[in-house]
Design a protein around this motif. Structure first.
Motif, mmCIF file in Angstrom:
data_model
loop_
_atom_site.group_PDB
_atom_site.id
_atom_site.type_symbol
_atom_site.label_atom_id
_atom_site.label_comp_id
_atom_site.label_asym_id
_atom_site.label_seq_id
_atom_site.Cartn_x
_atom_site.Cartn_y
_atom_site.Cartn_z
ATOM 1 N N LEU A 318 0.586 -0.925 0.207
ATOM 2 C CA LEU A 318 0.073 0.107 0.152
ATOM 3 C C LEU A 318 0.999 1.312 0.853
ATOM 4 C CD1 LEU A 318 -3.287 0.886 0.299
ATOM 5 C CD2 LEU A 318 -3.038 0.947 2.893
ATOM 6 N N THR A 319 1.827 1.014 1.085
ATOM 7 C CA THR A 319 2.929 2.127 0.689
ATOM 8 C C THR A 319 3.213 2.437 -0.571
ATOM 9 O OG1 THR A 319 3.643 1.577 2.777
ATOM 10 C CG2 THR A 319 5.302 3.592 2.048
ATOM 11 N N GLN A 320 3.798 1.393 -1.456
ATOM 12 C CA GLN A 320 3.896 1.461 -2.657
ATOM 13 C C GLN A 320 3.827 1.738 -3.830
ATOM 14 O OE1 GLN A 320 6.623 -1.724 -3.911
ATOM 15 N NE2 GLN A 320 6.353 -0.745 -5.910
ATOM 16 N N VAL A 321 1.993 1.482 -3.874
ATOM 17 C CA VAL A 321 1.136 2.085 -4.320
ATOM 18 C C VAL A 321 1.297 3.574 -4.436
ATOM 19 C CG1 VAL A 321 -1.151 2.326 -4.711
ATOM 20 C CG2 VAL A 321 -0.344 -0.261 -4.495
ATOM 21 N N VAL A 322 0.992 3.919 -3.092
ATOM 22 C CA VAL A 322 1.102 6.077 -2.444
ATOM 23 C C VAL A 322 1.823 6.506 -3.385
ATOM 24 C CG1 VAL A 322 0.470 7.189 -1.020
ATOM 25 C CG2 VAL A 322 -0.571 5.399 -0.389
ATOM 26 N N ALA A 323 3.335 5.616 -2.752
ATOM 27 C CA ALA A 323 3.724 6.491 -3.511
ATOM 28 C C ALA A 323 4.438 6.720 -5.153
ATOM 29 C CB ALA A 323 6.001 5.800 -2.992
ATOM 30 N N THR A 324 3.510 5.548 -5.609
ATOM 31 C CA THR A 324 3.466 5.639 -6.859
ATOM 32 C C THR A 324 2.840 6.683 -8.001
ATOM 33 O OG1 THR A 324 4.240 3.243 -7.071
ATOM 34 C CG2 THR A 324 3.338 4.668 -9.232
#
Length: 454
Positions: A318-324
């Protein structure tokens, strides 16, 4: 498979029996009637000869003569009628009933002779033909069904073996060589499948080895960097240095977790199990990480999230999605980037929008396909596709809500937690010296620019 082959063969046999058997049966019945007509004609000739002899001698015809001829027919019930030139009619035999099979002729003494075969006898003699036709049709069906069953088993058994071999190859349990089935097409497919499986196994082993090597090569410098930042965090007296070291350690921990997930993902045959993730902590961490980049681009990052916004998901993905999404907004967008969280008891949506020119309408929903990116983009087109996959693995979805301005929505399943109606901002505050902490909204993340040491 064998059922379809059996069904197709039986249908073919039935059609063949109907198309060939019906005309053949009809012809057979006509032949049976012609045979009865021929027998009646022979009886007529016998009566003609006997009556001609009696009349030529000047003796009258009597019933006894005709009855003797009737009694000679052991397999037929016939009726004979002779009408003389004077108009006298002599008959013998039982009445033939309605619609008999009749044969008539005239003798040398001008007598009229009629031989009748009752319709019941006609039906009795043709019934045998019907029985033969039905028996022949049923025999053809049984033979066709037997051949179809044998052929279906002959074809389906190698296909079942081929299916099991494909399953074994998919699970890495391929055993021994392929035994030829006698069907060239199936054997060719099996051999090609074995060759493809061997090539696939070699590629998977090469990728696994590459991943293992990359894991060791990445973990070593990450561990050294983490130890160095721990040392800085423990020895530095400058608060801003300690804060930067702490944030860098969090980024390294997340990068290490991502590397670990990428290494172990191909080895796992099951999807990960989502847990409860607090969105506020994820978005706070992302605010800390991306605020410097937005300040350098003279952009504003504003995040609005309730005090408690728990969802079902996985923290790292989820952190990676928001960062993207934040990286895309920074790279391709303009103006303020806003992250807003809206939720109810069933679902939670994280909206990321900016004030840029939006997305090319020609891309539309294809923006989530791999290798698809904007014309002016230098990216690989993998980020959004990977982000959608990560969200879907946790039971959520990633959608493009509007093209202009570009607004993405991450839809997640709400988890139990204390909700606050009014979301509180987690924002990037002004960067000037002398920030007033009390004037900032509660829960804000304060980031300071590095200051030169005196």
């Amino acid at each position: 498979m064998w059922q379809r082959v059996l069904q197709a063969t039986i249908i073919t046999v039935v059609l063949a029996v109907l198309l060939l058997g019906i005309p053949l049966g009809w012809s057979w019945l006509q032949l049976a009637k012609q045979r009865l007509s021929a027998e009646a004609t022979d009886i007529l000739d016998t009566v003609r000869v006997a009556s001609d002899a009696r009349l030529s001698e000047g003796r009258p015809l009597d019933e006894a003569l005709l009855q003797g001829i009737v009694d000679e027919q052991t397999d037929l019930n016939i009726a004979i009628s002779v009408t003389t030139r004077e108009g006298d009619t002599i008959t013998a035999g039982d009445p033939p009933g309605s619609d008999p099979l009749s044969v008539s002729g005239r003798g040398a003494e001008q007598q009229e002779i009629v031989v009748d075969i009752p319709q019941s006898d006609v039906r009795a003699h043709t019934a045998s033909a019907w029985v033969i036709i039905v028996v022949a049709g049923l025999s053809a069906l049984s033979v066709g069904a037997s051949v179809a069953l044998w052929q279906a088993q002959r074809i389906s058994m190698p296909l079942a073996r081929l299916n099991r071999r494909a399953e074994e190859m998919g699970s890495g349990r391929a055993r021994g060589p392929w035994n030829p089935s006698g069907i060239t097409e199936i054997d060719d497919v099996a051999e090609e499948l074995i060759r493809s499986g061997a090539m696939l196994t070699e590629r998977l082993e090469a990728e696994s080895q590459l991943a293992s090597n990359a894991s060791h090569q990445l973990r070593t410098p990450l561990t050294a960097l983490s130890m160095r930042l721990d040392e800085i965090l423990a020895t530095s007296s400058e608060e801003w240095v300690r804060e930067e070291a702490r944030i860098s350690l969090e980024q390294i921990d997340r990068l290490t977790e991502v590397v670990h997930d990428l290494i172990n993902a191909p080895r796992s045959s099951q999807r990960r199990t989502p847990g409860v993730v607090e969105l506020r902590s994820v978005l706070t961490q992302q605010s800390e990480e991306w605020s410097p980049a937005y300040r350098r681009a003279h952009r504003e990052l504003r995040i609005q999230v309730p005090r408690s916004a728990a969802v079902w998901g996985s923290n790292g993905p989820l952190t990676q999605v928001v960062a993207t999404l934040l990286e895309n907004a920074l790279t391709h967008g303009d103006g303020r980037t806003t992250v807003k969280v809206r939720r109810n008891e069933h679902s939670t949506v994280v909206e990321v929008t900016d004030e840029g020119g939006g997305i090319d309408p020609e891309l539309g929903t294809r923006i989530f396909e791999r290798s698809i990116s904007g014309r002016s983009s230098s990216g690989t087109g993998v980020g959004l596709a990977l982000a959608r996959t990560l969200v879907e693995d946790d039971g959520g979805r990633l959608e493009l809500l509007t093209e202009t301005p570009a607004t993405f929505g991450v839809f997640l399943i709400s988890a139990p937690g204390e909700d606050v109606d009014d979301p509180e901002p987690v924002e990037d505050p002004p960067s000037e010296a002398g920030d007033d902490l009390e004037s900032l909204p509660q829960g804000s993340v304060v980031r300071r620019r590095p200051r030169s040491r005196a």
